[in-house]
Design an enzyme around this catalytic site. Structure first.
Site, mmCIF file in Angstrom:
data_model
loop_
_atom_site.group_PDB
_atom_site.id
_atom_site.type_symbol
_atom_site.label_atom_id
_atom_site.label_comp_id
_atom_site.label_asym_id
_atom_site.label_seq_id
_atom_site.Cartn_x
_atom_site.Cartn_y
_atom_site.Cartn_z
ATOM 1 N N GLU A 197 -16.795 6.935 0.200
ATOM 2 C CA GLU A 197 -15.686 6.369 0.965
ATOM 3 C C GLU A 197 -14.628 5.825 0.012
ATOM 4 O OE1 GLU A 197 -16.901 3.172 3.547
ATOM 5 O OE2 GLU A 197 -14.883 2.297 3.562
ATOM 6 N N PRO A 225 -17.929 -10.408 11.854
ATOM 7 C CA PRO A 225 -17.056 -11.579 11.674
ATOM 8 C C PRO A 225 -17.570 -12.501 10.556
ATOM 9 C CG PRO A 225 -17.458 -11.195 13.996
ATOM 10 C CD PRO A 225 -18.308 -10.211 13.259
ATOM 11 N N GLN A 260 19.040 0.523 -17.495
ATOM 12 C CA GLN A 260 17.742 0.523 -18.160
ATOM 13 C C GLN A 260 16.651 -0.145 -17.350
ATOM 14 O OE1 GLN A 260 18.139 -1.219 -22.042
ATOM 15 N NE2 GLN A 260 17.944 0.765 -23.025
ATOM 16 N N ALA A 284 -19.892 -11.385 8.159
ATOM 17 C CA ALA A 284 -20.490 -10.581 7.086
ATOM 18 C C ALA A 284 -19.497 -9.532 6.637
ATOM 19 C CB ALA A 284 -21.782 -9.931 7.581
ATOM 20 N N GLY A 334 -14.624 -2.561 0.580
ATOM 21 C CA GLY A 334 -15.069 -3.439 -0.503
ATOM 22 C C GLY A 334 -13.865 -4.024 -1.207
ATOM 23 N N THR A 335 -13.746 -5.336 -1.227
ATOM 24 C CA THR A 335 -12.572 -5.962 -1.841
ATOM 25 C C THR A 335 -12.561 -5.671 -3.339
ATOM 26 O OG1 THR A 335 -13.813 -7.983 -2.234
ATOM 27 C CG2 THR A 335 -12.573 -7.836 -0.167
ATOM 28 N N GLN A 357 11.982 -3.900 -5.001
ATOM 29 C CA GLN A 357 12.915 -4.476 -5.965
ATOM 30 C C GLN A 357 14.006 -3.481 -6.351
ATOM 31 O OE1 GLN A 357 12.513 -7.556 -6.443
ATOM 32 N NE2 GLN A 357 14.000 -7.992 -8.043
ATOM 33 N N MET A 415 -19.606 -1.566 9.815
ATOM 34 C CA MET A 415 -20.658 -2.278 9.109
ATOM 35 C C MET A 415 -20.349 -3.775 9.039
ATOM 36 S SD MET A 415 -20.051 -1.194 5.099
ATOM 37 C CE MET A 415 -20.152 0.568 5.200
#
EC number: 1.3.8.4
Lengths: 409, 282
Positions: A270, A156, A307, A158, A392-393, A364, A153
């Site tokens: 999705e 570049p 800890q 969009a 979708g970000t 870490q 979908m």
């Protein structure tokens, strides 16, 4: 008929160093017995058949050549979890699909992403929107793993503004002519069947989008170079190029101009299924960290006794368990017909951001070794980051949720 | 045909042989059932810890699975059924309510139905063997498969005891099983201390399985879903009229002593002295 995957020698098990940690005991409140069995079975399959290849897939930026993972997963009935049994699927729901996605992601993030694109973005969209003839034509080979599926979908220019896509589909006699480009298409290089969105009416905004089924080999359709990604390496991604590509009438998915509904409703599911991807990565982080902190000694004691390390591991664990609860509750709701776009976006927003943090903490916990590529933690971080962007970000997900909450009475 | 009537034998022996003959004919004329005993044990990969009260091993919140040798036994039974020699594979498990999980795994691998003999007591091999004998009297299987031993107690007794109680032939530590349907005989390769021994056993028989017999299949996803609807029959020891009184009492369970690190000796004399007076091996 017997179906055997890789050799399972009990002696081999006893001798081999433990790859699986038992921190994967998720709350039995989340799953019933059958779902637990399902999860256990997929987990065994993934650890035996996918996990051994994970490091090499990342290093070589491609799937293994000596074994066909698509076919292997197809033989294990993984592709068609949500597809009807008449096409070779299992006829199950999103809960089971998420379980499978999580366990495959735990073995290899790249394989899981490609698997998710194939089984949900392509296969499930065909299941939900295809005609009987289309399902008959495309589903069997996709579900068996003989063919690979994809969905395109974004373009570049969009990405988040996907409705602003420029790929055009001009109506001609017997079909449409497609012109344009698609970007960041997972499985693009190897897919035989692709769901592609294009504008049949460039003036109608979102109502001018139509979904098409594209086949590899159609004249005018080609793929450009494989993209060189930070993470999810091996999950082949590329640009699609359409130059006067003729698509016959019968290859429209749903109806002309209805593409946006196919797209948006598909996006909800999705996001839900892909949300299980970061869950698997978080689990893989624990799988790597726990044995390490039990065995690595400093100041005469295992570092897991300190800890700060226990604090980190506790945070990782609770992040995973809470994300898991969210994802599987929403999956249950979707299976019961209650699809809420806010929650679908919420699950992946939550899981993805947590996974990145968990992966950072995993590095870490391993200290200097966490920074060495011989250990998996670096790959886990690079893979985790994708989930904050794809489907979708995080920013778009926040807008989806916030906007809805604002509008609701 | 087995030797049936020996004038010098006791009446009980003779009647047992008569039962054997009936079963023999029964099995020849109908496709047979296979009974497979599966045990729920602590998973092979778990680090074992002894309970603080020394009554046993910690099983609370510990991962449990089907005994690996039982998986091999079930796999062999399934293969025999798929080859057309048997019509039904029945999985049976004896223990607490969670044994149903183990049976469901067996059903997901392909067993046709399950039997759960529910009890919260820990039963030793002889009691288990008596229960299995009662079940065999009811189900009349042509073969009983068991794992050679369970990985929690390593007893290696149950299969042998079941065979003795039933008066059936036994082939233990099987590494290969070949059935002759017409002669109603199983040819079994056994892994023994001296190498491989091949036995012909008339059916019905008891076979216990060893590591190299086969590689158990994965429970396939469709079979896991189908297993939900396969029946599991619940029974109690009272239903089977089995005497559960045990002559053995477990007094204490402790961890083995921690392994001490090696010691460098300065001379052969010192070595012999240590072997004699410390290790007590010479």
């Amino acid at each position: 008929m017997q179906r055997f995957f890789s050799a399972r020698s009990i002696l081999g098990y006893a001798v081999k160093t433990r790859r699986r940690s038992f921190s994967s005991r998720s709350s039995s409140l989340l799953f019933d017995d059958t779902q637990l069995q399902f999860k256990e079975s997929v987990s065994k399959f993934a650890q035996d058949n996918i996990a051994p290849h994970a490091e090499r897939i990342d290093k070589t930026n491609s799937f293994p050549k000596d074994v066909n993972l698509w076919k292997l997963m197809g033989e294990f009935n993984l592709h068609g979890i949500t597809a009807p049994e008449e096409y070779g699927g299992l006829g199950l729901g999103y809960l089971y699909h998420c379980i499978a996605m999580e366990e495959i992601s735990r073995a290899s993030g790249s394989v899981a992403l490609s698997y998710g694109a194939h089984s949900n973005l392509c296969i499930n969209q065909l299941v939900r929107n295809g005609t009987a003839a289309q399902k008959e034509k495309y589903l069997p080979k996709l579900i068996s793993g003989e063919h690979v599926g994809a969905l395109a979908m974004s373009e570049p220019n969009a990405g988040s503004d996907v409705v602003g896509m420029k790929c055009k589909a001009e109506k001609v006699d017997g079909g449409y002519i497609l012109n344009g480009n698609k970007m960041w298409c997972t499985n693009g290089p190897s897919a035989e069947t692709l769901v592609v969105y294009a504008k049949t009416d460039t003036k109608a905004g979102s109502k001018g989008i139509t979904a098409f089924i594209i086949e590899k080999g159609m004249t005018g359709f080609s793929t450009a170079q494989k993209l060189d990604k930070l993470g999810m390496r091996g999950s082949d991604t590329c640009e699609l190029v359409f130059e006067n590509c003729f698509v016959p009438e019968e290859n429209i998915l749903d109806k002309e101009g209805k593409g946006v509904y196919v797209l948006m409703s598909g996006l909800d599911l999705e996001r839900l299924v892909l949300a299980a991807g970061p869950l698997g990565i978080m689990q893989a982080c624990l799988d790597n960290v726990l044995p390490y902190i039990r065995q690595r000694e400093q100041f005469g004691r295992p570092v897991g006794e300190f800890q700060f390390i226990q604090g980190k591991v506790a945070d990782m664990y609770t992040a995973l368990q809470s994300s898991r609860s969210y994802v599987y509750s929403v999956a249950r709701d979707c299976d019961n017909g209650k699809v809420d776009p806010k929650d679908c976006a919420g699950t992946i927003l939550c899981a993805a951001e947590r996974a990145t943090q968990v992966a950072l903490q995993a590095i870490q916990c391993l200290g200097g070794n966490g920074y060495i590529n011989e250990y998996a933690t670096g790959r886990l971080l690079r893979d985790a980051k994708l989930y904050e962007i794809g489907a979708g970000t995080s920013e778009i997900r926040r807008i989806v949720i916030g906007r809805e909450l604002f509008k609701e009475e | 045909m087995p030797f049936l009537f020996d004038e010098s034998s006791s009446p009980s022996f003779r009647s047992r042989n008569q039962n054997c003959l009936l079963l023999h004919l029964f099995c020849c004329s109908r496709p047979m059932k296979i009974l497979v005993a599966v045990k729920r044990v602590v998973d092979y990969a778990v680090k074992i810890r002894v309970k603080p009260d020394k009554t046993g091993v910690e099983t609370q919140n510990v991962k449990m699975s089907m005994n690996p040798f039982c998986e091999i036994a079930l796999e062999e039974a399934l293969r025999i059924k798929e080859a057309g020699f048997a019509k039904e594979v029945i999985a049976v498990s004896i223990g607490p309510s969670q044994c149903v999980d183990t049976l469901r795994t067996g059903l997901a691998m392909g067993a046709d139905r399950g039997i759960h003999v529910e009890t919260n007591s820990i039963f030793l091999p002889l009691t288990i063997a008596k229960i299995l004998k009662s079940l065999a009297d009811v189900e009349n299987p042509g073969l009983i498969f068991l794992g050679k031993q369970a990985i929690d107690d390593d007893c290696n007794q149950t299969g042998q005891m079941v065979a003795a109680l039933l008066g059936w032939p036994q082939a233990t530590f099987a590494s290969k099983v070949v059935l002759d349907k017409d002669k109603n005989v199983a040819t079994v390769d056994r892994e023994v201390d001296g190498g491989l021994e091949t036995l012909n056993v008339d059916l019905p028989a008891v076979i216990t399985t060893d590591l190299r017999l086969n590689q158990p299949r994965y429970a396939s996803l469709p079979n896991i879903m189908k297993a939900k609807s396969k029946p599991i029959k619940k029974m109690t020891v009272q239903d089977l009229k089995v005497d559960i009184k045990s002559d053995i009492e477990i007094l204490e369970v402790t961890e083995p002593p921690k392994r001490k690190s090696g010691v460098m000796v300065s001379s052969v004399d010192e070595l012999i002295d240590k072997l004699k007076n410390e290790a007590h091996v010479v």
